[in-house]
Design a protein around this motif. Structure first.
Motif, short mmCIF file in Angstrom:
data_model
loop_
_atom_site.label_atom_id
_atom_site.label_comp_id
_atom_site.label_asym_id
_atom_site.label_seq_id
_atom_site.Cartn_x
_atom_site.Cartn_y
_atom_site.Cartn_z
N ALA A 122 -25.09 -56.59 -48.11
CA ALA A 122 -23.77 -56.92 -48.66
C ALA A 122 -23.74 -58.35 -49.19
CB ALA A 122 -22.70 -56.73 -47.57
N LEU A 123 -24.34 -59.28 -48.46
CA LEU A 123 -24.38 -60.67 -48.93
C LEU A 123 -25.26 -60.81 -50.17
CD1 LEU A 123 -24.64 -62.56 -45.52
CD2 LEU A 123 -22.68 -62.51 -47.07
N ALA A 124 -26.37 -60.08 -50.21
CA ALA A 124 -27.25 -60.14 -51.38
C ALA A 124 -26.55 -59.64 -52.63
CB ALA A 124 -28.52 -59.33 -51.12
N LEU A 140 -26.73 -72.44 -47.14
CA LEU A 140 -26.10 -72.52 -45.82
C LEU A 140 -26.40 -71.28 -44.99
CD1 LEU A 140 -22.61 -74.05 -46.72
CD2 LEU A 140 -24.55 -75.18 -45.60
N PHE A 141 -26.49 -70.13 -45.63
CA PHE A 141 -26.79 -68.91 -44.88
C PHE A 141 -28.23 -68.90 -44.35
CE2 PHE A 141 -22.97 -66.87 -46.69
CZ PHE A 141 -22.55 -66.17 -45.58
N LEU A 142 -29.08 -69.77 -44.88
CA LEU A 142 -30.46 -69.83 -44.39
C LEU A 142 -30.60 -70.65 -43.12
CD1 LEU A 142 -32.50 -70.33 -47.70
CD2 LEU A 142 -32.22 -68.25 -46.37
N VAL A 143 -29.55 -71.36 -42.73
CA VAL A 143 -29.64 -72.25 -41.56
C VAL A 143 -30.05 -71.51 -40.29
CG1 VAL A 143 -28.30 -73.76 -40.05
CG2 VAL A 143 -28.09 -73.97 -42.53
N PRO A 144 -29.45 -70.34 -39.95
CA PRO A 144 -29.89 -69.66 -38.73
C PRO A 144 -31.37 -69.29 -38.73
CG PRO A 144 -27.83 -68.74 -39.54
CD PRO A 144 -28.33 -69.66 -40.60
N TRP A 145 -31.91 -69.02 -39.91
CA TRP A 145 -33.32 -68.65 -40.02
C TRP A 145 -34.23 -69.86 -39.86
CZ3 TRP A 145 -36.18 -66.83 -45.00
CH2 TRP A 145 -37.33 -66.12 -44.65
N LEU A 146 -33.77 -71.04 -40.29
CA LEU A 146 -34.59 -72.24 -40.26
C LEU A 146 -34.57 -72.94 -38.91
CD1 LEU A 146 -33.64 -73.69 -43.77
CD2 LEU A 146 -35.64 -72.31 -43.17
N LEU A 147 -33.53 -72.72 -38.13
CA LEU A 147 -33.43 -73.38 -36.83
C LEU A 147 -34.48 -72.82 -35.86
CD1 LEU A 147 -29.57 -73.54 -36.20
CD2 LEU A 147 -31.11 -75.45 -36.70
N PRO A 148 -35.04 -73.65 -34.99
CA PRO A 148 -35.91 -73.12 -33.92
C PRO A 148 -35.14 -72.15 -33.04
CG PRO A 148 -36.11 -75.51 -34.11
CD PRO A 148 -34.95 -75.11 -34.98
N LEU A 149 -35.83 -71.13 -32.57
CA LEU A 149 -35.16 -70.10 -31.78
C LEU A 149 -34.58 -70.66 -30.49
CD1 LEU A 149 -37.51 -67.02 -32.27
CD2 LEU A 149 -35.23 -67.39 -33.23
N ILE A 150 -35.24 -71.64 -29.93
CA ILE A 150 -34.71 -72.21 -28.69
C ILE A 150 -33.37 -72.91 -28.94
CG2 ILE A 150 -35.98 -74.39 -28.97
CD1 ILE A 150 -36.31 -74.43 -25.93
N ILE A 199 -29.27 -64.30 -36.15
CA ILE A 199 -30.51 -64.99 -36.52
C ILE A 199 -31.27 -64.22 -37.62
CG2 ILE A 199 -32.79 -65.66 -35.65
CD1 ILE A 199 -31.41 -66.26 -32.97
N GLY A 200 -31.17 -62.89 -37.62
CA GLY A 200 -31.97 -62.09 -38.56
C GLY A 200 -31.32 -61.82 -39.89
N ILE A 201 -30.03 -62.09 -40.05
CA ILE A 201 -29.35 -61.82 -41.32
C ILE A 201 -29.96 -62.60 -42.49
CG2 ILE A 201 -27.17 -62.18 -42.56
CD1 ILE A 201 -25.71 -61.28 -40.04
N PRO A 202 -30.28 -63.90 -42.36
CA PRO A 202 -30.83 -64.63 -43.51
C PRO A 202 -32.11 -64.03 -44.05
CG PRO A 202 -30.10 -66.16 -41.82
CD PRO A 202 -30.01 -64.81 -41.22
N PHE A 203 -33.00 -63.52 -43.18
CA PHE A 203 -34.23 -62.90 -43.66
C PHE A 203 -33.93 -61.71 -44.55
CE2 PHE A 203 -37.34 -59.48 -43.03
CZ PHE A 203 -38.46 -60.07 -43.59
N ASN A 204 -33.03 -60.85 -44.12
CA ASN A 204 -32.65 -59.70 -44.94
C ASN A 204 -32.00 -60.14 -46.24
OD1 ASN A 204 -32.73 -56.88 -43.17
ND2 ASN A 204 -32.60 -58.69 -41.91
N LEU A 205 -31.16 -61.18 -46.17
CA LEU A 205 -30.50 -61.68 -47.37
C LEU A 205 -31.52 -62.16 -48.40
CD1 LEU A 205 -28.17 -62.82 -49.09
CD2 LEU A 205 -28.16 -64.82 -47.57
#
Length: 326
Positions: A122-124, A140-150, A199-205
């Motif tokens: 939907a975002l794409a 901005l939507f890429l931020v969750p993907w770029l942050l370390p998982l911890i 966390i996984g939404i940016p990858f799909n986007l």
């Protein structure tokens, strides 16, 4: 008396041949060039092969060896563990934790993939429209993907904290009862699933947006001329042409979600009472989470995850071959 000189007749058109010496020299020049090309190809291939052997083949071999032997801490150091065959696999399957852990893995994976793919698609589609802040919002939507998982997991743990979390504070502000997101057996699995979806939404986007950019615009123009509306263009043009990209996105998401460990471990450690334990967290707990680690059963659970991912990978390859053959 003058002697007549005979000039040799020119060769026929079909009988023109190169001198033997020239032909031999050309072939000899081509052979070293061909050999040098082969050596160059091997020189580029050797680092890849070494990398695969050291970081993939050998760890996989060691994991299989661990699962087929009765390793203790002493035998792990000395390397004299007795061979037990498939006993560790039988022990894992008969364990009371296996059934719930398998079910939690299925729920966690399926729900995560469904929401990650749907929201990402939907975002794409939304970002295919050109507007002023499109590039800024995509970044901005890429931020969750770029942050370390911890960092992401710790942030979600703070947000969902029962006492001081911002989510429960918001619920109280609107007159609703607070929820024990991380300490309730009814909510802990859903809490880690929500965090994993975010966390996984940016990858799909990113992947689906790239696939949408590859669809020619004249196809949409032709569909619009035929009277197709927005939903019809999406259902009959966008989604079918995006199917190969969607398949690889779901496959990569599946492999990643099956092995998710750090998000669950940081937020709930698989609890309470194994309510959010998956095969990945159970494998870690067996191998490293106890004072007396069970290396064999832990490796067996890890190998089961590898087999599940391999099965879905083979299904994907077979589906791709059928699609190419059709």
């Amino acid at each position: 008396m003058k002697h007549a000189t005979q000039t040799p007749a020119p060769p026929a058109a079909g009988d023109r041949r190169e001198p033997a010496s020239g032909r031999g020299a050309g072939s000899t020049r081509r052979r070293p060039a061909r050999r040098s090309g082969q050596w160059a190809a091997w020189a580029f291939l050797v680092p890849v092969v070494v990398y695969l052997l050291v970081f993939y083949a050998y760890p996989l071999y060691r994991n299989v060896d661990l699962s087929l032997r009765n390793y203790t801490v002493r035998s792990f150091v000395q390397g004299d563990a007795p061979f037990t065959g498939l006993a560790n696999y039988a022990k894992v399957v008969r364990d009371a934790t296996f059934g719930p852990a398998l079910w939690h893995t299925v729920v966690f994976t399926v729900v995560s993939l469904a929401f990650q793919f749907t929201i990402g698609l939907a975002l794409a589609v939304f970002f295919t429209r050109n507007f002023r802040l499109s590039a800024t919002l995509r970044a901005l939507f890429l931020v969750p993907w770029l942050l370390p998982l911890i960092v992401s997991s710790s942030t979600w743990s703070w947000m969902l904290d029962s006492e001081s979390g911002v989510v429960n504070a918001t619920l109280k502000a609107v007159g609703l009862d607070p929820v024990n997101w991380l300490t309730s057996p009814d909510w802990s699995l859903w809490s880690v699933t929500i965090a994993n979806i975010w966390i996984g939404i940016p990858f799909n986007l990113v992947v689906l947006y790239s696939g949408l950019q590859a669809i020619p615009s004249h196809i949409y123009e032709a569909a619009a001329l035929d009277g197709a509306g927005g939903w019809q263009r999406f259902r009959r043009v966008t989604f079918p042409l995006l199917r190969p990209v969607s398949a690889i996105t779901l496959l990569l998401g599946l492999v990643y979600t099956l092995k998710v460990f750090d998000i669950i471990w940081i937020m709930t450690k698989g609890g309470p009472s194994d309510a959010s334990t998956t095969l990945a967290t159970w494998s870690y707990r067996l191998g490293f989470g106890n004072l007396l680690p069970s290396f064999g059963p832990g490796a067996a659970v890890g190998n089961l995850l590898i087999v599940i991912a391999l099965v879905f990978g083979l299904i994907y390859i077979r589906a791709q071959r059928r699609q190419v053959g059709a």
